[in-house]
Scaffold this motif. Sequence first.
Motif, PDB file in Angstrom:
ATOM      1  N   GLU A   1      45.168 -55.536 -42.738  1.00 33.28           N
ATOM      2  CA  GLU A   1      46.250 -55.599 -44.002  1.00 33.28           C
ATOM      3  C   GLU A   1      47.549 -55.070 -43.151  1.00 33.28           C
ATOM      4  O   GLU A   1      47.642 -54.539 -42.199  1.00 33.28           O
ATOM      5  CB  GLU A   1      45.985 -54.997 -44.933  1.00 33.28           C
ATOM      6  N   LYS A   2      48.705 -55.680 -44.024  1.00 35.15           N
ATOM      7  CA  LYS A   2      49.999 -55.268 -43.444  1.00 35.15           C
ATOM      8  C   LYS A   2      50.311 -53.860 -44.056  1.00 35.15           C
ATOM      9  O   LYS A   2      49.816 -53.790 -45.016  1.00 35.15           O
ATOM     10  CB  LYS A   2      51.154 -56.284 -43.950  1.00 35.15           C
TER      11      LYS A   2
ATOM     12  N   LEU B   1      37.437 -50.444 -49.140  1.00 31.69           N
ATOM     13  CA  LEU B   1      37.229 -51.207 -50.401  1.00 31.69           C
ATOM     14  C   LEU B   1      37.842 -50.881 -51.462  1.00 31.69           C
ATOM     15  O   LEU B   1      37.199 -50.396 -52.649  1.00 31.69           O
ATOM     16  CB  LEU B   1      35.471 -51.022 -50.672  1.00 31.69           C
ATOM     17  N   GLY B   2      39.182 -50.410 -51.472  1.00 34.80           N
ATOM     18  CA  GLY B   2      40.075 -49.987 -52.740  1.00 34.80           C
ATOM     19  C   GLY B   2      40.549 -51.242 -53.374  1.00 34.80           C
ATOM     20  O   GLY B   2      39.726 -52.219 -53.559  1.00 34.80           O
ATOM     21  N   ARG B   3      41.826 -50.895 -53.701  1.00 29.26           N
ATOM     22  CA  ARG B   3      42.455 -51.901 -54.744  1.00 29.26           C
ATOM     23  C   ARG B   3      42.164 -53.232 -54.088  1.00 29.26           C
ATOM     24  O   ARG B   3      42.085 -54.401 -54.837  1.00 29.26           O
ATOM     25  CB  ARG B   3      43.856 -51.438 -54.821  1.00 29.26           C
ATOM     26  N   LEU B   4      42.736 -53.332 -53.014  1.00 28.00           N
ATOM     27  CA  LEU B   4      42.767 -54.776 -52.020  1.00 28.00           C
ATOM     28  C   LEU B   4      41.540 -55.195 -51.376  1.00 28.00           C
ATOM     29  O   LEU B   4      41.226 -56.348 -51.257  1.00 28.00           O
ATOM     30  CB  LEU B   4      44.093 -54.904 -51.353  1.00 28.00           C
TER      31      LEU B   4
ATOM     32  N   SER C   1      33.247 -47.483 -45.967  1.00 29.83           N
ATOM     33  CA  SER C   1      34.312 -46.541 -46.768  1.00 29.83           C
ATOM     34  C   SER C   1      33.709 -45.317 -46.665  1.00 29.83           C
ATOM     35  O   SER C   1      32.633 -44.899 -46.872  1.00 29.83           O
ATOM     36  CB  SER C   1      34.483 -47.126 -48.256  1.00 29.83           C
ATOM     37  N   PRO C   2      34.693 -44.356 -46.883  1.00 30.92           N
ATOM     38  CA  PRO C   2      34.105 -42.826 -47.066  1.00 30.92           C
ATOM     39  C   PRO C   2      33.815 -42.352 -48.488  1.00 30.92           C
ATOM     40  O   PRO C   2      33.169 -41.350 -48.625  1.00 30.92           O
ATOM     41  CB  PRO C   2      35.444 -41.963 -46.365  1.00 30.92           C
TER      42      PRO C   2
ATOM     43  N   HIS D   1      57.046 -57.426 -46.503  1.00 26.46           N
ATOM     44  CA  HIS D   1      56.787 -59.011 -46.625  1.00 26.46           C
ATOM     45  C   HIS D   1      58.060 -59.941 -46.828  1.00 26.46           C
ATOM     46  O   HIS D   1      58.082 -60.857 -45.970  1.00 26.46           O
ATOM     47  CB  HIS D   1      56.241 -59.079 -48.130  1.00 26.46           C
TER      48      HIS D   1
ATOM     49  N   THR E   1      42.276 -50.785 -44.967  1.00 27.71           N
ATOM     50  CA  THR E   1      42.418 -49.163 -45.055  1.00 27.71           C
ATOM     51  C   THR E   1      43.777 -48.908 -45.248  1.00 27.71           C
ATOM     52  O   THR E   1      44.593 -49.552 -45.143  1.00 27.71           O
ATOM     53  CB  THR E   1      41.809 -48.649 -43.833  1.00 27.71           C
TER      54      THR E   1
ATOM     55  N   THR F   1      47.159 -47.526 -44.385  1.00 29.83           N
ATOM     56  CA  THR F   1      48.361 -48.092 -43.408  1.00 29.83           C
ATOM     57  C   THR F   1      48.177 -47.119 -42.248  1.00 29.83           C
ATOM     58  O   THR F   1      48.240 -47.445 -41.163  1.00 29.83           O
ATOM     59  CB  THR F   1      49.738 -48.239 -43.850  1.00 29.83           C
TER      60      THR F   1
ATOM     61  N   HIS G   1      45.679 -48.103 -39.490  1.00 31.23           N
ATOM     62  CA  HIS G   1      45.546 -49.438 -39.132  1.00 31.23           C
ATOM     63  C   HIS G   1      45.470 -49.511 -37.466  1.00 31.23           C
ATOM     64  O   HIS G   1      44.475 -50.082 -36.942  1.00 31.23           O
ATOM     65  CB  HIS G   1      46.549 -50.315 -39.668  1.00 31.23           C
TER      66      HIS G   1
ATOM     67  N   GLU H   1      32.327 -46.672 -53.636  1.00 28.03           N
ATOM     68  CA  GLU H   1      32.744 -47.772 -53.141  1.00 28.03           C
ATOM     69  C   GLU H   1      31.591 -48.586 -52.474  1.00 28.03           C
ATOM     70  O   GLU H   1      31.348 -49.894 -52.369  1.00 28.03           O
ATOM     71  CB  GLU H   1      33.951 -47.836 -52.290  1.00 28.03           C
TER      72      GLU H   1
HETATM   73  P1  NAI Z   1      43.712 -48.238 -51.561  1.00 28.65           P
HETATM   74  O1  NAI Z   1      43.964 -46.882 -51.314  1.00 28.65           O
HETATM   75  O2  NAI Z   1      43.163 -48.635 -52.807  1.00 28.65           O
HETATM   76  O3  NAI Z   1      42.007 -48.545 -50.580  1.00 28.65           O
HETATM   77  C1  NAI Z   1      41.923 -47.816 -49.320  1.00 28.65           C
HETATM   78  C2  NAI Z   1      40.674 -47.931 -48.963  1.00 28.65           C
HETATM   79  O4  NAI Z   1      40.418 -47.559 -47.684  1.00 28.65           O
HETATM   80  C3  NAI Z   1      39.570 -47.154 -49.810  1.00 28.65           C
HETATM   81  O5  NAI Z   1      38.434 -48.088 -50.250  1.00 28.65           O
HETATM   82  C4  NAI Z   1      39.123 -45.765 -49.036  1.00 28.65           C
HETATM   83  O6  NAI Z   1      38.200 -45.372 -49.564  1.00 28.65           O
HETATM   84  C5  NAI Z   1      39.251 -46.567 -47.532  1.00 28.65           C
HETATM   85  N1  NAI Z   1      39.457 -45.538 -46.688  1.00 28.65           N
HETATM   86  C6  NAI Z   1      39.953 -44.429 -46.544  1.00 28.65           C
HETATM   87  N2  NAI Z   1      39.627 -44.051 -45.082  1.00 28.65           N
HETATM   88  C7  NAI Z   1      38.856 -44.725 -44.586  1.00 28.65           C
HETATM   89  C8  NAI Z   1      38.337 -44.765 -43.261  1.00 28.65           C
HETATM   90  N3  NAI Z   1      38.517 -43.568 -42.239  1.00 28.65           N
HETATM   91  N4  NAI Z   1      37.436 -45.832 -42.873  1.00 28.65           N
HETATM   92  C9  NAI Z   1      37.145 -46.775 -43.755  1.00 28.65           C
HETATM   93  N5  NAI Z   1      37.860 -46.770 -45.047  1.00 28.65           N
HETATM   94  C10 NAI Z   1      38.702 -45.781 -45.293  1.00 28.65           C
HETATM   95  O7  NAI Z   1      44.779 -49.053 -50.871  1.00 28.65           O
HETATM   96  P2  NAI Z   1      45.001 -50.495 -51.116  1.00 28.65           P
HETATM   97  O8  NAI Z   1      46.078 -50.686 -52.155  1.00 28.65           O
HETATM   98  O9  NAI Z   1      43.688 -51.279 -51.097  1.00 28.65           O
HETATM   99  O10 NAI Z   1      45.666 -50.682 -49.730  1.00 28.65           O
HETATM  100  C11 NAI Z   1      45.226 -51.009 -48.482  1.00 28.65           C
HETATM  101  C12 NAI Z   1      45.954 -51.809 -47.187  1.00 28.65           C
HETATM  102  O11 NAI Z   1      46.334 -52.983 -48.020  1.00 28.65           O
HETATM  103  C13 NAI Z   1      47.360 -50.749 -46.970  1.00 28.65           C
HETATM  104  O12 NAI Z   1      47.545 -51.096 -45.760  1.00 28.65           O
HETATM  105  C14 NAI Z   1      48.280 -51.832 -47.983  1.00 28.65           C
HETATM  106  O13 NAI Z   1      49.598 -51.804 -47.543  1.00 28.65           O
HETATM  107  C15 NAI Z   1      47.730 -53.266 -47.850  1.00 28.65           C
HETATM  108  N6  NAI Z   1      48.000 -54.031 -48.880  1.00 28.65           N
HETATM  109  C16 NAI Z   1      48.519 -55.243 -48.888  1.00 28.65           C
HETATM  110  C17 NAI Z   1      49.123 -55.921 -49.915  1.00 28.65           C
HETATM  111  C18 NAI Z   1      49.657 -57.483 -49.742  1.00 28.65           C
HETATM  112  O14 NAI Z   1      50.087 -57.730 -50.295  1.00 28.65           O
HETATM  113  N7  NAI Z   1      49.129 -57.989 -48.622  1.00 28.65           N
HETATM  114  C19 NAI Z   1      49.106 -55.479 -51.109  1.00 28.65           C
HETATM  115  C20 NAI Z   1      48.454 -54.256 -51.359  1.00 28.65           C
HETATM  116  C21 NAI Z   1      48.123 -53.501 -50.353  1.00 28.65           C
END
Ligand code: NAI
Length: 339
Positions: free
Chosen positions: A96-97, A11-14, A36-37, A182, A74, A76, A79, A41
């Motif tokens: 997610e990618k 539940l981060g940025r995306l 989420s840990p 992408h 989560t 990468t 994944h 969030e």
């Molecule tokens: P982020 O760091 O903001 O969020 C990651 C989330 O995962 C956080 O909520 C964190 O608490 C959670 N997390 C960490 N360990 C975990 C676990 N063991 N179990 C459950 N949750 C856990 O990262 P962001 O930017 O949201 O990116 C996440 C994914 O989305 C990445 O793989 C990134 O490549 C992808 N992404 C894709 C985009 C696109 O254009 N399609 C754009 C931005 C990111």
Amino acid sequence: MEKLRIGIAGLGRLGQRHAENLAHRVPNAQLVAACSPVEQELEWARKTLGVAHCYAEYAALLAHPGLDAVFLVTPTSLHAQQIIAALQAGKHVFCEKPLSLDLEDCLKVEAEAARHPHLQVMIGFVRRFDASYRDAAYKIRAGMIGKPYLVRSQTMDLNDPGGFFVRFAASSGGIFLDCSVHDIDLARWLLDSPAPARVTATGTTVIHHGLREFGDVDNGLATLEFADGSMASFMASRTMAHGHETLTEVFGTKGRLTIGGGAQLNRVEMADHNGISHECTPDFYSRFSDAFLLEAQEFVAAALGQGKLSLKLHDATEATRVGLAMARSMRDRQAVDLL
Ligand code: NAI
């Protein structure tokens, strides 16, 4: 209406954007659980979206009674293992990618998915769901630019003076696997999936020097030759002054398509003493928000047996394979053969 019961992990940025879409904008989805840990969030999910079941552990999310599918947003590095665990628990998976930064792991995911053919697995290459890219793909397939032979594609992000991505450089896989992945997927899709043959890549660091310690750069350039003679060239940047600009050109024997040129935020243009100007998309989400919704809708429909996925899991493996080759080419300063 039959609804797909979904649990989201990350539940981060995306992840928060995906969670909002699933909770409010995908009619046949029901966001029943989140994981989420980070307690704040989960609190956000409870308070903002009314998600009743929140888990700190991914295994507990998978064990949630009646869950049909998971959405993985989560880091990468998690994944592949999380997809495999979800499939083994009998869940459809959106992830997610990129699929993984490790080719072996991509192949393990493909093998596990093949053991569960009734489960849908989708890696979110969101640009394939953007209306403009879809129109371009339609025009190419209809022969309107003749035979396509070159894709030139670039992902350029607004400079973040705080260098958000530098902190993630160790785990993001670097600029090619994080950003160009992408464009690699787009090139394969728009050129009708020719076999990647040879990659060269280079890069430079002009602002975010902290990237160097991770072997990463803030501006990267790469070329990709395909076995059928078609080609692609890529640029990725973290240092743009004007905004987020995703721009793709497809050259064919009878014409050229340009997708995303100008990076307009909307259709407003201002004319004043400075000349004529428009505002620019600030980030990837403002550019692709509609596409994020459409990909979620396609995944949910496919998982409910009401449609088919338009991309294959192997597409994601190929994007990682080419992205890894680019990172290697930049590091070793030599071409990498992929055939
Ligand atoms: P982020 O760091 O903001 O969020 C990651 C989330 O995962 C956080 O909520 C964190 O608490 C959670 N997390 C960490 N360990 C975990 C676990 N063991 N179990 C459950 N949750 C856990 O990262 P962001 O930017 O949201 O990116 C996440 C994914 O989305 C990445 O793989 C990134 O490549 C992808 N992404 C894709 C985009 C696109 O254009 N399609 C754009 C931005 C990111």
